[in-house]
Design an enzyme around this catalytic site. Structure first.
Site, short mmCIF file in Angstrom:
data_model
loop_
_atom_site.label_atom_id
_atom_site.label_comp_id
_atom_site.label_asym_id
_atom_site.label_seq_id
_atom_site.Cartn_x
_atom_site.Cartn_y
_atom_site.Cartn_z
N ARG A 85 51.43 39.07 38.18
CA ARG A 85 49.75 39.04 38.02
C ARG A 85 49.71 40.47 36.93
NH1 ARG A 85 45.16 39.81 41.71
NH2 ARG A 85 43.29 40.07 39.91
N ARG A 95 43.56 34.51 35.70
CA ARG A 95 44.89 35.38 37.12
C ARG A 95 46.07 33.83 37.74
NH1 ARG A 95 41.02 37.56 39.58
NH2 ARG A 95 40.18 38.52 37.91
N ASP A 98 45.62 35.39 43.01
CA ASP A 98 44.79 36.03 43.51
C ASP A 98 45.41 35.81 45.47
OD1 ASP A 98 42.49 37.69 43.22
OD2 ASP A 98 41.21 36.49 42.30
N ASP A 100 43.19 37.09 48.36
CA ASP A 100 42.47 38.22 49.47
C ASP A 100 42.37 37.80 50.82
OD1 ASP A 100 41.22 38.76 46.95
OD2 ASP A 100 39.68 37.22 46.64
N1 ROI Z 1 36.44 31.13 40.44
C1 ROI Z 1 37.15 29.58 41.02
N2 ROI Z 1 36.82 28.70 40.83
N3 ROI Z 1 38.85 30.14 41.99
C2 ROI Z 1 38.76 31.55 41.95
O1 ROI Z 1 40.05 31.46 42.69
C3 ROI Z 1 37.80 32.52 41.11
N4 ROI Z 1 38.67 33.78 41.53
C4 ROI Z 1 38.01 34.92 40.88
C5 ROI Z 1 37.24 34.67 39.67
C6 ROI Z 1 37.56 35.28 38.42
C7 ROI Z 1 35.58 35.02 40.02
N5 ROI Z 1 36.69 33.35 39.58
C8 ROI Z 1 37.01 32.16 40.72
O2 ROI Z 1 38.83 35.81 40.74
#
Ligand code: ROI
Length: 169
Positions: A85, A95, A98, A100
Site C-alpha cells: 500500500r 489504494r 485498506d 480498518d
Molecule cells: N470507497 C469505496 N467504495 N470503498 C472503500 O473501501 C473506500 N475506501 C476509502 C475511500 C477513499 C474513502 N473511499 C472508498 O478509504
C-alpha cells in the site's frame, strides 16, 4: 487468555482488487492469536470520495482475537504494507489495500491511532451492508443498530459479487 470478536473492513481498488481482498482474508487468519470466523461476500462499490478512481472491492470479516486493539492495528498495517500500500498525498485516493477495525468487542476507543467504532461506519454502505450480512442484529456502540443505519442511507451504489466474480443483476 480472553478473546474478543472484532469486525474488519477490507477495501481495494488497485492491482487486482478482488485478489487483494481474497488474499487479505487469508492473511487475517494467519495473525498470531487470531482466527477468521466468517467473511462476508465480496461487493463492488462506487468510490466514496474523488470519482476519478476505479470502483472498489469491499468485504467485512469477523475475527476472534486475543490481541489488544493496538496490537491488532499493528498487524493490519503490516498486512497493508505487504500489499505494498502506498500512502498517497491525495485524500480519499485509490489504494491497493485498506484494512480498518470497524468494531472491537464492545470497546469504544478514541486515541491518536484509533477511533473505534470506525468514524465513517454510519455513512458507509460498503461497510454496513457486509456487516448486516454477517450479523443482522449487530449494534454499533454509540451509533445504533446496523439495520437502522442502513435505512438512513441514500440509494446504494454497491453490488454483491456472484461466485463467478460478476456483479449480480
Ligand atoms: N470507497 C469505496 N467504495 N470503498 C472503500 O473501501 C473506500 N475506501 C476509502 C475511500 C477513499 C474513502 N473511499 C472508498 O478509504
Amino acid at each position: 487468555m480472553s478473546s474478543k470478536n472484532a469486525y474488519i473492513g477490507l477495501g481495494s481498488n488497485l492491482s487486482d482488487p478482488k485478489a487483494q481482498v481474497t488474499q487479505a482474508l487469508r492473511e487475517l487468519d494467519l495473525i498470531a492469536d487470531t482466527k477468521l470466523i466468517k467473511a462476508s461476500s465480496l461487493y463492488t462499490s462506487k468510490p466514496m470520495g474523488p470519482s476519478d478512481q476505479p470502483d472498489y472491492i469491499n468485504a467485512v470479516a469477523k475475527i476472534s482475537t486475543q490481541l489488544s486493539a493496538e496490537q491488532l492495528l499493528d498487524e493490519l498495517q503490516n498486512i497493508e504494507h505487504i500489499h505494498q500500500r502506498q500512502r498517497k498525498s491525495q485524500r480519499w485516493g485509490p489504494r491497493t489495500l485498506d484494512l480498518d477495525i470497524i468494531l472491537f468487542g464492545d470497546e469504544q476507543i478514541d486515541s491518536t491511532r484509533l477511533q473505534i467504532p470506525h468514524y465513517g461506519v454510519a455513512e458507509r454502505e460498503f461497510v454496513l451492508i457486509p456487516l448486516q450480512e454477517l450479523q443482522a442484529d449487530l449494534i454499533i456502540p454509540g451509533k445504533g443498530s446496523v439495520t437502522e443505519l442502513i435505512e438512513k442511507l441514500p440509494p446504494y451504489r454497491l453490488d454483491k459479487l456472484n461466485n463467478n466474480g460478476k456483479p449480480q443483476s
